[in-house]
Design an enzyme around this catalytic site. Structure first.
Site, PDB file in Angstrom:
ATOM      1  N   HIS A  48       5.330  -6.785   5.279  1.00 48.41           N
ATOM      2  CA  HIS A  48       5.142  -6.893   6.736  1.00 48.41           C
ATOM      3  C   HIS A  48       6.064  -7.940   7.355  1.00 48.41           C
ATOM      4  O   HIS A  48       5.660  -8.735   8.192  1.00 48.41           O
ATOM      5  CB  HIS A  48       3.671  -7.180   7.070  1.00 48.41           C
ATOM      6  CG  HIS A  48       2.741  -6.190   6.455  1.00 48.41           C
ATOM      7  ND1 HIS A  48       2.690  -4.883   6.862  1.00 48.41           N
ATOM      8  CD2 HIS A  48       1.856  -6.306   5.426  1.00 48.41           C
ATOM      9  CE1 HIS A  48       1.811  -4.234   6.115  1.00 48.41           C
ATOM     10  NE2 HIS A  48       1.305  -5.069   5.234  1.00 48.41           N
TER      11      HIS A  48
ATOM     12  N   SER B  36      -3.221  -3.035   5.625  1.00 47.80           N
ATOM     13  CA  SER B  36      -1.950  -2.827   4.944  1.00 47.80           C
ATOM     14  C   SER B  36      -1.999  -1.534   4.128  1.00 47.80           C
ATOM     15  O   SER B  36      -2.202  -0.467   4.682  1.00 47.80           O
ATOM     16  CB  SER B  36      -1.624  -4.053   4.075  1.00 47.80           C
ATOM     17  OG  SER B  36      -0.327  -3.982   3.545  1.00 47.80           O
TER      18      SER B  36
END
Length: 318
Positions: free
Chosen positions: A205, A92
């Protein structure tokens, strides 16, 4: 055999008050990086790292800068020891230190982009919370169910999505406060051992972050993304990044697409397995040890142990 290194950079949720203080005390090059970041960002990074309460530090506009600064400071110490990666992947947010290490983004640009990214994402998270009567959106780790089953359950709960495909044992879901509660209960009813809320500020996400993705796309339109100088991996595709153009597109898609971490681990593991001419070492530079745990469960952990590197003690052993 020649030595090669793979770096795994941690993402949001790895932050903790006081992180890498001992590293900066022991290694002037680490403190130098922190001070450079303070100047570029126009922000007191030592205060952010070492004097910020846990709840405040978990905000996207704080945690993203703090984790990136910590990872880059540790990487600078490793470089001073002659340890530089031949491959890099980041979880991430961790993709941004990886983009710098791979030569895709300059030092100044990576700091400015991360700062803008954190602020954009925090603002969108606050909007989502306001629209849900103050109930903050977020993420939850589901332990003990296959990723495919978690994704199927989340899809039926409304405003919940499979976000991080961490391992065969763990999948992280994103969603609104209500969406997460429904998905957590449904996963437990289906046999999940645990559902753990994460210390993050939003439903990352997932499609809920589309507005943030639009904002980031505008913010980085004039930023140069160079072709990678080392092997670099993408959360969005789970594969090796082939160009700076691809890296720039993925930086935007990243906010609304799942982290395909297990796919990245397999590509890296297969690459190291096929390399019979070099001796590989896997390191996790930055706060926490989550990625080393996931690597242990990847199927490659027995041959190559991933070592968290985030203290003066661990750095002194290298």
């Amino acid at each position: 055999m020649a030595k090669k290194y793979a770096f795994l950079f941690p993402g949001q949720g790895a932050q903790a008050p006081g992180m890498i203080k001992d590293v900066c005390d022991a290694f002037p090059e680490a403190l130098n990086v922190i001070n450079q970041i303070s100047e570029i960002a126009g922000q007191d990074i030592p205060k952010l790292l070492w004097e910020t309460e846990k709840d405040v530090l978990s905000r996207s506009d704080n945690s993203q800068m703090a984790i990136t600064a910590s990872s880059l400071a540790v990487a600078a110490v490793l470089k001073s020891k002659g340890i530089e990666p031949s491959a890099a992947m980041g979880f991430s947010l961790g993709e941004f230190p990886a983009l710098y290490i791979a030569g895709v983004l300059s030092f100044e640009d990576v700091i400015k982009v991360v700062q803008k990214r954190g602020r954009i994402m925090q603002a969108v998270c606050e909007e989502i919370a306001a629209a849900n009567e103050g109930h903050a959106p977020g993420m939850s780790a589901i332990i003990g169910l296959p990723p495919e089953q978690v994704a199927e359950i989340a899809a039926k709960c409304g405003d919940a999505y499979a976000a991080n495909l961490n391992s065969v044992k763990q999948t992280v879901i994103s969603g609104t406060f209500d969406g997460l509660e429904k998905a957590e209960e449904a996963c437990k009813a289906a046999g999940a051992r645990r559902a753990i809320r994460l210390a993050v500020a939003g439903p990352f996400h997932s499609p809920l972050m589309q507005k943030a993705a639009d904002g980031l796309e505008e913010a980085i339109k004039d930023v140069t993304f160079n072709n990678p100088k080392i092997t670099l991996f993408s959360n969005v595709t789970g594969k090796i990044v082939t160009s700076g153009e691809e890296a720039k597109k993925s930086a935007v898609l990243h906010l609304t697409h799942s982290v395909r971490w297990t796919d990245e681990e397999k590509v890296l593991g297969d690459m190291m397995t096929s390399d019979t001419e070099n001796e590989w070492t896997v390191l996790e530079p930055g706060p926490g040890k989550v990625l080393s745990g996931l690597w242990r469960d990847s199927g490659f952990g027995e041959k190559w142990t991933s070592t968290p590197v985030n203290t003066a003690e661990t750095l002194n052993t290298l």
